[in-house]
Design an enzyme around this catalytic site. Structure first.
Site, PDB file in Angstrom:
ATOM      1  N   ASP A  86       8.257  -1.225   7.608  1.00  0.00           N
ATOM      2  CA  ASP A  86       7.619  -1.554   6.346  1.00  0.00           C
ATOM      3  C   ASP A  86       8.452  -2.628   5.664  1.00  0.00           C
ATOM      4  O   ASP A  86       9.669  -2.485   5.543  1.00  0.00           O
ATOM      5  CB  ASP A  86       7.584  -0.298   5.454  1.00  0.00           C
ATOM      6  CG  ASP A  86       6.204  -0.003   4.936  1.00  0.00           C
ATOM      7  OD1 ASP A  86       5.696  -0.843   4.169  1.00  0.00           O
ATOM      8  OD2 ASP A  86       5.645   1.050   5.281  1.00  0.00           O
ATOM      9  N   GLU A 118      -0.866  -5.291   3.586  1.00  0.00           N
ATOM     10  CA  GLU A 118      -1.669  -4.386   2.766  1.00  0.00           C
ATOM     11  C   GLU A 118      -2.339  -5.231   1.684  1.00  0.00           C
ATOM     12  O   GLU A 118      -1.657  -5.852   0.870  1.00  0.00           O
ATOM     13  CB  GLU A 118      -0.757  -3.339   2.119  1.00  0.00           C
ATOM     14  CG  GLU A 118      -1.504  -2.368   1.238  1.00  0.00           C
ATOM     15  CD  GLU A 118      -0.602  -1.588   0.271  1.00  0.00           C
ATOM     16  OE1 GLU A 118      -0.997  -0.491  -0.135  1.00  0.00           O
ATOM     17  OE2 GLU A 118       0.483  -2.082  -0.074  1.00  0.00           O
ATOM     18  N   HIS A 138      -0.468   6.675   4.205  1.00  0.00           N
ATOM     19  CA  HIS A 138       0.275   7.567   3.312  1.00  0.00           C
ATOM     20  C   HIS A 138      -0.194   7.484   1.863  1.00  0.00           C
ATOM     21  O   HIS A 138       0.355   8.180   1.012  1.00  0.00           O
ATOM     22  CB  HIS A 138       1.756   7.212   3.395  1.00  0.00           C
ATOM     23  CG  HIS A 138       2.013   5.812   2.917  1.00  0.00           C
ATOM     24  ND1 HIS A 138       1.542   4.699   3.588  1.00  0.00           N
ATOM     25  CD2 HIS A 138       2.643   5.335   1.822  1.00  0.00           C
ATOM     26  CE1 HIS A 138       1.886   3.617   2.924  1.00  0.00           C
ATOM     27  NE2 HIS A 138       2.555   3.966   1.844  1.00  0.00           N
ATOM     28  N   ASP A 139      -1.132   6.597   1.559  1.00  0.00           N
ATOM     29  CA  ASP A 139      -1.591   6.423   0.178  1.00  0.00           C
ATOM     30  C   ASP A 139      -2.982   6.975  -0.080  1.00  0.00           C
ATOM     31  O   ASP A 139      -3.447   6.949  -1.223  1.00  0.00           O
ATOM     32  CB  ASP A 139      -1.619   4.929  -0.193  1.00  0.00           C
ATOM     33  CG  ASP A 139      -0.233   4.325  -0.321  1.00  0.00           C
ATOM     34  OD1 ASP A 139       0.704   5.064  -0.683  1.00  0.00           O
ATOM     35  OD2 ASP A 139      -0.098   3.114  -0.059  1.00  0.00           O
ATOM     36  N   ASP A 188       4.055  -4.582   2.657  1.00  0.00           N
ATOM     37  CA  ASP A 188       3.672  -3.826   1.466  1.00  0.00           C
ATOM     38  C   ASP A 188       3.090  -4.762   0.408  1.00  0.00           C
ATOM     39  O   ASP A 188       3.643  -5.832   0.148  1.00  0.00           O
ATOM     40  CB  ASP A 188       4.936  -3.143   0.915  1.00  0.00           C
ATOM     41  CG  ASP A 188       4.644  -2.102  -0.148  1.00  0.00           C
ATOM     42  OD1 ASP A 188       3.926  -1.138   0.156  1.00  0.00           O
ATOM     43  OD2 ASP A 188       5.142  -2.250  -1.277  1.00  0.00           O
TER      44      ASP A 188
HETATM   45  C1  GLC Z   1       2.188   0.224  -1.470  1.00  0.00           C
HETATM   46  C2  GLC Z   1       2.660   1.452  -0.718  1.00  0.00           C
HETATM   47  C3  GLC Z   1       2.741   2.580  -1.688  1.00  0.00           C
HETATM   48  C4  GLC Z   1       3.747   2.226  -2.751  1.00  0.00           C
HETATM   49  C5  GLC Z   1       3.420   0.875  -3.392  1.00  0.00           C
HETATM   50  C6  GLC Z   1       4.593   0.337  -4.137  1.00  0.00           C
HETATM   51  O1  GLC Z   1       0.928   0.384  -1.990  1.00  0.00           O
HETATM   52  O2  GLC Z   1       1.810   1.712   0.347  1.00  0.00           O
HETATM   53  O3  GLC Z   1       3.076   3.785  -1.061  1.00  0.00           O
HETATM   54  O4  GLC Z   1       3.756   3.207  -3.738  1.00  0.00           O
HETATM   55  O5  GLC Z   1       3.106  -0.101  -2.448  1.00  0.00           O
HETATM   56  O6  GLC Z   1       5.578  -0.095  -3.233  1.00  0.00           O
END
Ligand code: GLC
Ligand code: CA
Length: 576
Positions: A101, A268, A343-344, A208
């Site tokens: 990540d 993402e 995971h979100d 991310d």
């Molecule tokens: C992304 C991650 C998430 C995190 C956010 C801030 O959305 O997937 O888990 O809380 O970024 O880093």
């Protein structure tokens, strides 16, 4: 046309490991890197080619490691750098790849850069973060620079006395946003967060919030969409911002290309429309290889007053969302991804299918048939392969750990204090939408703590109540399990990679509220997929042009197919 040239990051099936909840090797109730090692053969046998490891860097864990205090160190409870080196080499030894990540929109407030930056306006790191002067109300009250809201609730600005300024944090206040306008900061980020790990041999990154680095640095107020709220979501001023493509091109050109053309970058990218997505992932742009498009997640969930809630949805909306990511590759040089979990977001069986005990296993297989027959790089999330589901109705607020869930619960509890009915509804919503649904420990067997950690050790987050029935060991013994279907589908995906991984995609019953059918094609080979997303029998429609061709059943989630599709039935035919 010959087969598409193989690219490991296109053909490969990727499995996301979220380390805290994967496997605890040293009996402290928290998953760790050594815990992953003994499971690598399991993953390889499942058909996994690439592992995406969520953050294991040094971190105060305000946001489960997405708040990094040192990019070149491991969070001690997860293990040592030697453990990490071992993991990288054990993954490679099995012919698999590993991506990490890459969290570089922000750091932890405990990163040395921020600790220095906050001290004064004229030190080496002063401009590494986004600092702005206060605003003052007519009565002299100090106010944040604008009305932007943090994704985790409250203002996106935090005041620091030493500088008499506010810093921006689009997430928790412990996650200050880096200043991407500063070329010195960018260079430092590249060295420590990217090159350090490429030198160690990792094969790429999951990026991310990849579309969030560039902000409108005039920091205008966000549009007021919620008139009663003090803050507003600022996305129009920071999502896909003015310099984002310049920054991503710089990363590819100045950093990644030194390590070969094949460094995998999957970004993402929430809330991004097709034309903009193509700018990120078109081959010629040399930015990201692909992005996660969250159109599918948005079908089942929305935000109200800053808190997530489930949406009533109809199957044609899901089809349209799937089509958005699928059609990206058609007539473009773009590449795409296929995923339903991470995971979100809550668990896919609970969101898109059914947890009704009568249909759950069959519906889990249906999702496997769907995902494994779609075009793009396929991503699975830990536990998805055995059909793990959302937390049960009996869980209370004390069972949750996620900062986003707890913050939003706190705000709700204040707003509705004393109103039992509203609070009860809000708790129900929390159970269905919380990120913790994906974060309960992986259920390895039916022993104590589902085999995640030993008896007598308290796992950091509660184990799902259904572990005696849903676990890896049971699934491995059962030829009729969701896991068995995933294995079969991943084999099929490799066997028919031209059609399944690279083929074109066409929906032919867009309006049908119960059945999702589509045709995948590569040259003259076609695969017809029919999925009954309902608990009733439905007609199987076959495109008229297929009637003269031979249809060979490739896979079904029933022993014997009939004319009609039974409840939650999934089938795929090879059409010659
Ligand atoms: C992304 C991650 C998430 C995190 C956010 C801030 O959305 O997937 O888990 O809380 O970024 O880093
Ligand atoms: Ca541990």
């Amino acid at each position: 046309m010959p087969s598409p040239p193989p690219a490991w990051w296109k053909d490969g099936v990727c499995y996301q490991i979220w380390p805290s909840s994967y496997k605890d090797s040293n009996s402290d109730g928290l998953g760790d890197i050594p815990g992953i090692l003994p499971t690598l053969n399991y993953l390889r046998d499942l058909g996994i080619d690439i592992i995406w490891l969520s953050p294991t860097y040094a971190s105060p864990q305000a946001d489960m490691g997405y708040d990094i205090s040192d990019f070149e160190a491991i969070y001690p409870p997860f293990g040592t750098m030697a453990d990490m080196d071992m993991l990288i080499s054990e993954v490679h030894r099995r012919g698999m790849r590993i991506i990490l990540d890459l969290v570089i929109n922000h750091t932890s407030d405990q990163h040395v850069w921020f600790k220095e930056s906050r001290k004064s306006r004229d030190n080496k790191y002063s401009d590494f973060y986004m600092w702005q002067p206060p605003k003052y109300a007519p009565d002299g009250t100090r106010r944040p620079p604008n009305n932007w809201r943090s994704s985790f609730g409250g203002s996106a600005w935090e005041y620091v006395l030493e500088r008499d300024q506010y810093y921006l944090h689009l997430f928790a206040k412990e996650q200050p946003d880096l200043n991407w306008e500063n070329p010195v900061a960018r260079k430092a980020i590249y060295e420590t967060a990217i090159e350090y790990w490429l030198k160690k041999g990792v094969d790429g990154f999951r990026v991310d919030v990849a579309n969030l680095y560039s902000k409108d640095v005039s920091f205008p107020d966000a549009k007021i969409l919620e008139p009663d709220a003090e803050t507003q979501f600022p996305f129009e001023h920071c999502l896909n911002g003015p310099r984002i493509h310049e920054f991503l091109k710089e990363i590819r050109r100045d950093v990644l290309d030194k390590y070969g053309e094949d460094v995998m970058m999957v970004g993402e990218c929430w809330m991004t429309e097709r034309d903009e997505v193509i700018r990120y992932v078109s081959k010629g742009e040399k930015e990201l290889n692909m992005i996660f498009d969250f159109a599918m997640a948005s079908v089942v969930m929305e935000f109200e007053d800053g808190a997530p809630k489930t949406r009533e949805w109809k199957l044609p909306e899901l089809k349209a969302a799937v089509a958005k990511a699928q059609l990206l590759t058609q007539d473009t040089e773009a590449w795409t991804t296929v995923f339903a979990e991470n995971h979100d977001v809550p668990r896919s069986l609970s969101r898109y299918a059914t947890t009704d005990p009568k249909w759950k296993v069959k519906a889990g297989k249906l999702l496997a048939v769907m995902l494994a027959t779609l075009t793009g790089t396929l991503f699975l999330y830990q536990g998805q392969e055995i059909g793990m589901v959302n937390v049960p109705d009996s869980w209370t607020v004390e069972d949750f750990r996620d900062i986003a869930s707890l913050n939003s619960w706190k705000a709700t509890a204040e707003r509705y204090a004393g109103d039992e009915e509203k609070l009860c509804k809000a708790l129900q919503m929390l159970r269905m939408t919380s990120r913790d649904n994906a974060r309960t420990p992986v259920q390895w067997d039916d022993g104590p703590n589902a085999g995640f950690c030993p008896q007598g050790v308290k796992p950091w987050i509660r184990v799902h109540d259904n572990y005696k029935e849903v676990n890896v060991a049971a699934a491995q013994k059962d030829p009729d399990s969701i896991l068995a279907t995933w294995k079969q589908m991943l084999r099929l995906r490799k066997q028919y990679r031209d059609v399944l991984v690279y083929g074109s995609f066409e929906i032919y019953n867009m309006e049908d509220p119960n059945v999702f059918s589509y045709v995948k094609s590569f040259e003259d080979t076609k695969i017809l997929v029919a999925l009954n997303f309902s608990s009733e029998e439905q007609d199987l429609e076959i495109p008229p042009s297929f009637k003269e061709r031979t249809m060979e059943l490739l896979v079904a989630n029933v022993d014997q197919v009939q004319d009609k599709l039974s409840a939650w039935e999934a089938r795929a035919y090879l059409v010659r």
